[in-house]
Design an enzyme around this catalytic site. Structure first.
Site, mmCIF file in Angstrom:
data_model
loop_
_atom_site.group_PDB
_atom_site.id
_atom_site.type_symbol
_atom_site.label_atom_id
_atom_site.label_comp_id
_atom_site.label_asym_id
_atom_site.label_seq_id
_atom_site.Cartn_x
_atom_site.Cartn_y
_atom_site.Cartn_z
ATOM 1 N N LEU A 222 0.830 -1.217 0.000
ATOM 2 C CA LEU A 222 0.000 0.000 0.000
ATOM 3 C C LEU A 222 0.858 1.257 0.000
ATOM 4 O O LEU A 222 0.501 2.262 0.615
ATOM 5 C CB LEU A 222 -0.907 -0.024 1.243
ATOM 6 C CG LEU A 222 -1.803 -1.267 1.377
ATOM 7 C CD1 LEU A 222 -2.407 -1.359 2.766
ATOM 8 C CD2 LEU A 222 -2.905 -1.253 0.316
ATOM 9 N N ALA A 249 10.862 0.863 -7.840
ATOM 10 C CA ALA A 249 11.335 -0.446 -7.354
ATOM 11 C C ALA A 249 11.070 -0.683 -5.871
ATOM 12 O O ALA A 249 11.610 -1.635 -5.301
ATOM 13 C CB ALA A 249 12.813 -0.671 -7.659
ATOM 14 N N ALA A 250 10.214 0.120 -5.253
ATOM 15 C CA ALA A 250 9.850 -0.156 -3.848
ATOM 16 C C ALA A 250 9.236 -1.552 -3.747
ATOM 17 O O ALA A 250 9.577 -2.329 -2.850
ATOM 18 C CB ALA A 250 8.864 0.893 -3.338
ATOM 19 N N GLY A 251 8.343 -1.847 -4.677
ATOM 20 C CA GLY A 251 7.695 -3.162 -4.666
ATOM 21 C C GLY A 251 8.711 -4.281 -4.905
ATOM 22 O O GLY A 251 8.623 -5.353 -4.303
ATOM 23 N N ASP A 252 9.666 -4.051 -5.780
ATOM 24 C CA ASP A 252 10.677 -5.078 -6.054
ATOM 25 C C ASP A 252 11.563 -5.290 -4.824
ATOM 26 O O ASP A 252 11.917 -6.426 -4.495
ATOM 27 C CB ASP A 252 11.538 -4.665 -7.264
ATOM 28 C CG ASP A 252 10.696 -4.534 -8.528
ATOM 29 O OD1 ASP A 252 9.661 -5.216 -8.620
ATOM 30 O OD2 ASP A 252 11.073 -3.745 -9.412
ATOM 31 N N ARG A 285 16.399 6.431 -1.759
ATOM 32 C CA ARG A 285 17.510 6.617 -2.699
ATOM 33 C C ARG A 285 16.998 6.573 -4.136
ATOM 34 O O ARG A 285 15.965 5.953 -4.409
ATOM 35 C CB ARG A 285 18.542 5.500 -2.492
ATOM 36 C CG ARG A 285 19.106 5.514 -1.078
ATOM 37 C CD ARG A 285 20.285 4.610 -0.932
ATOM 38 N NE ARG A 285 19.931 3.240 -0.728
ATOM 39 C CZ ARG A 285 20.366 2.504 0.309
ATOM 40 N NH1 ARG A 285 21.150 3.028 1.224
ATOM 41 N NH2 ARG A 285 20.025 1.248 0.419
HETATM 42 P P1 ATP Z 1 6.801 0.053 -7.476
HETATM 43 O O1 ATP Z 1 5.909 -0.236 -8.650
HETATM 44 O O2 ATP Z 1 7.196 1.489 -7.318
HETATM 45 O O3 ATP Z 1 7.975 -0.872 -7.385
HETATM 46 P P2 ATP Z 1 4.622 -1.037 -5.975
HETATM 47 O O4 ATP Z 1 3.467 -0.250 -6.465
HETATM 48 O O5 ATP Z 1 4.795 -2.422 -6.479
HETATM 49 O O6 ATP Z 1 5.962 -0.234 -6.156
HETATM 50 P P3 ATP Z 1 4.129 -0.098 -3.301
HETATM 51 O O7 ATP Z 1 2.905 -0.598 -2.655
HETATM 52 O O8 ATP Z 1 4.133 1.299 -3.815
HETATM 53 O O9 ATP Z 1 4.585 -1.160 -4.389
HETATM 54 O O10 ATP Z 1 5.351 -0.194 -2.268
HETATM 55 C C1 ATP Z 1 5.858 -1.422 -1.785
HETATM 56 C C2 ATP Z 1 6.282 -1.244 -0.348
HETATM 57 O O11 ATP Z 1 7.301 -0.237 -0.296
HETATM 58 C C3 ATP Z 1 5.188 -0.760 0.594
HETATM 59 O O12 ATP Z 1 4.451 -1.842 1.099
HETATM 60 C C4 ATP Z 1 5.987 -0.042 1.658
HETATM 61 O O13 ATP Z 1 6.466 -0.980 2.615
HETATM 62 C C5 ATP Z 1 7.186 0.525 0.881
HETATM 63 N N1 ATP Z 1 6.960 1.935 0.503
HETATM 64 C C6 ATP Z 1 6.480 2.409 -0.664
HETATM 65 N N2 ATP Z 1 6.396 3.762 -0.639
HETATM 66 C C7 ATP Z 1 6.860 4.145 0.567
HETATM 67 C C8 ATP Z 1 7.045 5.403 1.221
HETATM 68 N N3 ATP Z 1 6.724 6.568 0.616
HETATM 69 N N4 ATP Z 1 7.551 5.409 2.478
HETATM 70 C C9 ATP Z 1 7.894 4.260 3.108
HETATM 71 N N5 ATP Z 1 7.737 3.041 2.550
HETATM 72 C C10 ATP Z 1 7.227 2.972 1.301
#
Ligand code: ATP
Length: 303
Positions: A222, A249-252, A285
């Site tokens: 989320l 790449a937060a999700g990765d 980063r």
């Molecule tokens: P992406 O496509 O950018 O790789 P995503 O959409 O697959 O990401 P997100 O739900 O946006 O995945 O983020 C994955 C996890 O990263 C979250 O569950 C959270 O733990 C962490 N995260 C993302 N954004 C933040 C933020 N702004 N601050 C702290 N943690 C974050």
């Protein structure tokens, strides 16, 4: 080399990025851009995230073209804690490329030419040695490779008793079937992907629907709101409070670190905490792979 506890199957792309005042409209040319090239692809990002977080080398199964980008990617992997001997070089196919426009607000537009990634076939998975799966504990995959190849990987992993994690990104509705989801122990969509897979907007409701289709547990990520585990117990895990610099790449980062924690025997809730720490570091980063945290950094921040 010690055997890998984690096998990642997925895509390899080279990201060609232009930062410019705005994203060009159809037919428009925008001058004044700044260009850089970076290693990418969800599979490669997840493999590198896992490799940096793991103690032992992580095995990566992928396909690249016989070209400069493919050789660059292999060279890059050789500097990580990765086993890359099962990465196929596909003749007469370009390596995967993502053309990314980023504007001054950080908004982006991305076009991907998957190239060699589409030539990672079920036969490649069939050819992998039995002892590779026998020695491993976790199989992680996403959907930037052909679905039939991902499914074959899940089948082999399941047959060998591995814990399977599927990050359903990009969200392809064809995977929301009992035949496929019953092969998945942990499904990790973000909220948008969960909604696309189920047609349901509520996080709980969508996750429950995905569980009803057969996966063991759903961890819905989320963004800054952390993640929601929907399984035998339902638990919300808040994100770490950080100043976000670049969420690419937060999700990765989350998925790679989750695979490591699960392979080390952590219960799902603890594993998701560990993944949350790794993902938060990645958002502080710039870039995809350059932002991924080392085990030392994750351990220092995990308490
Ligand atoms: P992406 O496509 O950018 O790789 P995503 O959409 O697959 O990401 P997100 O739900 O946006 O995945 O983020 C994955 C996890 O990263 C979250 O569950 C959270 O733990 C962490 N995260 C993302 N954004 C933040 C933020 N702004 N601050 C702290 N943690 C974050």
């Amino acid at each position: 080399m010690p055997p890998s506890a984690i096998i990642v199957l997925g895509s390899v792309n080279t990201d060609l990025v232009i930062r410019s005042p705005r994203i060009p409209a159809p037919g428009e040319t925008v001058l004044g851009g700044e260009y850089f090239q970076a290693p990418g692809g969800k599979g490669a990002n997840q493999a590198v995230a896992a490799a940096r977080a793991a103690r032992d080398p992580v095995t990566f199964i992928a396909a690249v073209g016989d070209d400069e980008f493919g050789r660059g990617a292999l060279d890059n992997f050789s500097r990580e804690n990765l086993v890359s001997q099962y990465i196929t070089t596909v003749p007469n196919q370009p390596s995967g490329v993502a053309l990314i426009f980023v504007d001054e607000q950080g908004e982006n537009a991305i076009s991907v030419a998957s190239g060699a990634n589409l030539h990672l076939t079920p036969q490649h998975v069939d050819a992998l040695p039995e002892n590779l799966f026998a020695a491993a504990g976790v199989f992680l995959c996403c959907l930037e490779s052909p679905v039939e190849t991902v499914v074959r990987g899940l089948q082999r992993a399941r047959a060998a008793g591995l814990i399977t994690i599927l990050n359903p990104a990009p969200a392809l509705s064809e995977i929301a079937t009992p035949e496929i989801l019953k092969l998945v122990d942990v499904l990790t969509p973000n909220a948008g992907e969960a909604a696309l897979l189920t047609g349901m907007q509520g996080v709980e409701e969508a996750a429950q629907q995905l569980r009803n289709l057969g996966c063991g547990c759903v961890i819905t990520t989320l963004g800054p709101d952390g993640c929601q585990i929907t399984g035998e117990a339902n638990v919300r895990i808040p994100s770490r409070k950080v100043t976000a610099v670049d969420t690419t790449a937060a999700g990765d980062a989350f998925n790679g670190a989750l695979a490591v924690a699960v392979s080390e025997g952590l219960a799902l809730e603890q594993a998701a905490h560990w993944a949350t720490v790794a993902a938060a570091m990645a958002v502080t980063r710039s870039g995809a792979q350059p932002s991924l945290a080392s085990r030392k950094e994750i351990e220092a921040a995990f308490s």
